[in-house]
Design a protein around this motif. Sequence first.
Motif, PDB file in Angstrom:
ATOM      1  N   GLY A  76      42.249  51.869  76.360  1.00 28.86           N
ATOM      2  CA  GLY A  76      42.060  51.717  77.614  1.00 28.86           C
ATOM      3  C   GLY A  76      40.722  49.948  77.951  1.00 28.86           C
ATOM      4  O   GLY A  76      40.675  50.251  79.104  1.00 28.86           O
ATOM      5  N   ALA A  77      41.046  49.762  77.381  1.00 23.60           N
ATOM      6  CA  ALA A  77      40.499  47.867  77.825  1.00 23.60           C
ATOM      7  C   ALA A  77      41.960  47.267  78.472  1.00 23.60           C
ATOM      8  O   ALA A  77      42.789  47.362  77.987  1.00 23.60           O
ATOM      9  CB  ALA A  77      40.678  47.480  75.828  1.00 23.60           C
ATOM     10  N   ASP A  78      40.502  46.277  79.113  1.00 21.78           N
ATOM     11  CA  ASP A  78      41.764  45.020  79.642  1.00 21.78           C
ATOM     12  C   ASP A  78      42.486  44.483  78.639  1.00 21.78           C
ATOM     13  O   ASP A  78      43.217  43.687  79.025  1.00 21.78           O
ATOM     14  CB  ASP A  78      40.938  44.352  80.714  1.00 21.78           C
ATOM     15  N   VAL A  79      41.792  44.216  77.269  1.00 26.62           N
ATOM     16  CA  VAL A  79      41.702  42.277  77.013  1.00 26.62           C
ATOM     17  C   VAL A  79      41.175  43.349  75.033  1.00 26.62           C
ATOM     18  O   VAL A  79      39.892  43.657  76.060  1.00 26.62           O
ATOM     19  CB  VAL A  79      41.676  41.690  76.814  1.00 26.62           C
ATOM     20  N   VAL A  80      41.553  43.186  74.231  1.00 27.21           N
ATOM     21  CA  VAL A  80      41.534  43.522  72.970  1.00 27.21           C
ATOM     22  C   VAL A  80      41.396  42.249  72.023  1.00 27.21           C
ATOM     23  O   VAL A  80      42.093  41.439  72.333  1.00 27.21           O
ATOM     24  CB  VAL A  80      41.861  43.876  72.126  1.00 27.21           C
ATOM     25  N   PHE A  81      40.337  40.945  72.083  1.00 31.78           N
ATOM     26  CA  PHE A  81      39.860  39.888  71.285  1.00 31.78           C
ATOM     27  C   PHE A  81      39.017  39.867  69.805  1.00 31.78           C
ATOM     28  O   PHE A  81      38.283  41.140  69.483  1.00 31.78           O
ATOM     29  CB  PHE A  81      38.212  39.441  72.267  1.00 31.78           C
ATOM     30  N   TYR A  82      39.656  40.019  68.971  1.00 34.78           N
ATOM     31  CA  TYR A  82      39.980  40.172  67.122  1.00 34.78           C
ATOM     32  C   TYR A  82      40.234  38.407  66.755  1.00 34.78           C
ATOM     33  O   TYR A  82      40.025  37.412  67.284  1.00 34.78           O
ATOM     34  CB  TYR A  82      40.572  41.300  66.779  1.00 34.78           C
ATOM     35  N   SER A  83      39.174  38.040  65.607  1.00 35.88           N
ATOM     36  CA  SER A  83      39.186  37.195  64.676  1.00 35.88           C
ATOM     37  C   SER A  83      40.553  37.035  64.570  1.00 35.88           C
ATOM     38  O   SER A  83      41.269  35.849  64.780  1.00 35.88           O
ATOM     39  CB  SER A  83      38.012  37.844  64.039  1.00 35.88           C
ATOM     40  N   GLY A  84      41.283  37.821  63.661  1.00 36.84           N
ATOM     41  CA  GLY A  84      42.578  37.490  62.703  1.00 36.84           C
ATOM     42  C   GLY A  84      42.332  36.685  62.466  1.00 36.84           C
ATOM     43  O   GLY A  84      41.611  36.650  61.490  1.00 36.84           O
ATOM     44  N   ASN A 103      47.072  43.459  76.307  1.00 35.59           N
ATOM     45  CA  ASN A 103      46.464  41.920  75.992  1.00 35.59           C
ATOM     46  C   ASN A 103      45.782  41.672  74.553  1.00 35.59           C
ATOM     47  O   ASN A 103      44.333  42.403  75.250  1.00 35.59           O
ATOM     48  CB  ASN A 103      46.315  41.878  77.359  1.00 35.59           C
ATOM     49  N   THR A 104      46.350  42.015  73.742  1.00 34.50           N
ATOM     50  CA  THR A 104      45.041  41.531  72.275  1.00 34.50           C
ATOM     51  C   THR A 104      45.142  39.821  72.073  1.00 34.50           C
ATOM     52  O   THR A 104      46.511  39.146  71.866  1.00 34.50           O
ATOM     53  CB  THR A 104      45.843  42.770  71.246  1.00 34.50           C
ATOM     54  N   ILE A 105      44.496  39.460  71.691  1.00 35.02           N
ATOM     55  CA  ILE A 105      44.307  38.295  71.072  1.00 35.02           C
ATOM     56  C   ILE A 105      43.822  37.872  70.279  1.00 35.02           C
ATOM     57  O   ILE A 105      42.315  38.083  70.379  1.00 35.02           O
ATOM     58  CB  ILE A 105      43.198  37.146  72.628  1.00 35.02           C
ATOM     59  N   TRP A 137      33.599  26.801  65.714  1.00 40.01           N
ATOM     60  CA  TRP A 137      32.937  28.283  66.439  1.00 40.01           C
ATOM     61  C   TRP A 137      32.976  27.439  68.046  1.00 40.01           C
ATOM     62  O   TRP A 137      33.648  28.485  69.041  1.00 40.01           O
ATOM     63  CB  TRP A 137      31.748  28.881  66.385  1.00 40.01           C
ATOM     64  N   LYS A 138      33.245  26.292  67.830  1.00 38.09           N
ATOM     65  CA  LYS A 138      33.043  25.096  69.276  1.00 38.09           C
ATOM     66  C   LYS A 138      34.191  25.872  70.409  1.00 38.09           C
ATOM     67  O   LYS A 138      34.725  26.729  71.685  1.00 38.09           O
ATOM     68  CB  LYS A 138      32.891  24.219  69.150  1.00 38.09           C
ATOM     69  N   GLN A 139      35.580  25.295  69.106  1.00 37.91           N
ATOM     70  CA  GLN A 139      36.732  25.720  69.703  1.00 37.91           C
ATOM     71  C   GLN A 139      37.364  27.074  70.349  1.00 37.91           C
ATOM     72  O   GLN A 139      37.633  27.149  71.315  1.00 37.91           O
ATOM     73  CB  GLN A 139      37.762  25.114  68.433  1.00 37.91           C
ATOM     74  N   ILE A 140      36.579  28.167  69.620  1.00 38.70           N
ATOM     75  CA  ILE A 140      37.061  29.247  69.987  1.00 38.70           C
ATOM     76  C   ILE A 140      36.137  29.462  71.210  1.00 38.70           C
ATOM     77  O   ILE A 140      36.612  30.670  72.078  1.00 38.70           O
ATOM     78  CB  ILE A 140      36.314  30.080  68.647  1.00 38.70           C
ATOM     79  N   THR A 141      35.021  28.976  71.687  1.00 40.35           N
ATOM     80  CA  THR A 141      33.956  29.508  72.590  1.00 40.35           C
ATOM     81  C   THR A 141      35.503  29.048  73.437  1.00 40.35           C
ATOM     82  O   THR A 141      35.475  29.775  74.901  1.00 40.35           O
ATOM     83  CB  THR A 141      33.353  28.988  72.524  1.00 40.35           C
ATOM     84  N   GLU A 146      38.660  30.022  78.236  1.00 44.52           N
ATOM     85  CA  GLU A 146      39.931  30.006  79.441  1.00 44.52           C
ATOM     86  C   GLU A 146      39.963  31.131  79.467  1.00 44.52           C
ATOM     87  O   GLU A 146      41.059  31.347  80.530  1.00 44.52           O
ATOM     88  CB  GLU A 146      40.160  28.643  78.280  1.00 44.52           C
ATOM     89  N   GLU A 147      40.248  32.374  78.282  1.00 40.28           N
ATOM     90  CA  GLU A 147      41.456  32.798  78.722  1.00 40.28           C
ATOM     91  C   GLU A 147      40.912  34.241  79.824  1.00 40.28           C
ATOM     92  O   GLU A 147      41.411  35.095  80.360  1.00 40.28           O
ATOM     93  CB  GLU A 147      41.523  33.809  77.292  1.00 40.28           C
ATOM     94  N   LEU A 148      39.825  34.433  79.766  1.00 37.18           N
ATOM     95  CA  LEU A 148      38.801  34.933  80.618  1.00 37.18           C
ATOM     96  C   LEU A 148      39.157  35.054  81.753  1.00 37.18           C
ATOM     97  O   LEU A 148      38.506  35.169  83.142  1.00 37.18           O
ATOM     98  CB  LEU A 148      37.233  35.180  80.196  1.00 37.18           C
ATOM     99  N   GLY A 149      38.608  33.865  82.184  1.00 42.00           N
ATOM    100  CA  GLY A 149      39.376  32.745  83.417  1.00 42.00           C
ATOM    101  C   GLY A 149      40.745  33.009  83.738  1.00 42.00           C
ATOM    102  O   GLY A 149      40.610  32.926  85.096  1.00 42.00           O
ATOM    103  N   LYS A 150      41.198  33.348  82.741  1.00 42.26           N
ATOM    104  CA  LYS A 150      42.686  33.388  83.185  1.00 42.26           C
ATOM    105  C   LYS A 150      42.847  34.857  83.927  1.00 42.26           C
ATOM    106  O   LYS A 150      43.275  35.313  84.622  1.00 42.26           O
ATOM    107  CB  LYS A 150      43.603  33.503  81.968  1.00 42.26           C
TER     108      LYS A 150
END
Length: 303
Positions: A76-84, A103-105, A137-141, A146-150
């Motif tokens: 049901g998600a619009d996007v899934v954020f996971y660590s990888g 959309n899995t990131i 963690w700053k890079q990931i932030t 950026e992805e949220l903005g898109k």
Amino acid sequence: MKNRLLFFLCLVVCIGCKNSTKRNDGKLNIVTTTTMITDLVKNIGRDSVSLQGLMGSGVDPHLYKASEGDVSKLTGADVVFYSGLHLEGKLVDVFEKMGRYSNTIALAEVLDKGSLIGSEYFASNFDPHIWFNIEYWKQITNYLTEELGKMDPDNASFYEDNKEQYLKKLDALEEEVRQTIATLPEEKRVLVTAHDAFNYFGKEYGFEVVGLQGLSTATEAGVQDVQNLAQLIIDKQVKAIFVESSVPKRTIEALQQAVKSQGYDVQIGGTLYSDALGSSGTEEGTYIGMFRYNVNTIVEALK
């Protein structure tokens, strides 16, 4: 095997049927895996997103398996954020299937692989515990923002503003951490924990880090591993060793007994947060609070 196949087929069908990009209230529907990522999305998305985290405090992402309820959240998600980097080992197949239709990131993918710590003992060949390097963690932030903005351009400037505020907090955390660690003599910077979650931390702040288990808690420490580490503790006169919140403490207790059996007294210096944050609503339930707590616990115990 049949149940697993049915699971994937149902998952793919559900994802294929999904075509909305936002909930009816206009908010992105976001699902996250680890508590660290959940906390990051809270800081950047705030009330403009609908957020569901799969894992809670004390949950080991290496061993986590998706429940039926999780499948419903994921589909049901619009996007899934996971660590990888195979941190969420048992969920890898799920994300690979989802990646073809949804959309899995994997946030760690933004990091330069050449800067990561490799390991011959872990399937991804990289240490996945990247949150213990604040610069990572700053890079990931930045990447997550950026992805949220898109996906939600109407709120892109809101996310950017929140990101800038959060990055300032991370800068302050970095300065505080270095000042605290500077009070611990270099010869005492030997960090012994339940598994190898703190290598990035050690590399950044000059600690020798030794984990009883490997990079994944799915591995088990043998008798010889315990004996070898016990000898190292004695040789280096290590004052304290540490339990981890997401790993059973019996492994460290066994190590402590092995050391004591050889006539040296090593203390358990406290519990560190490694693969999960503390309880929701507490200071340790945030990334910044967790990092600060870990550093203070380590430094005080090893002095």
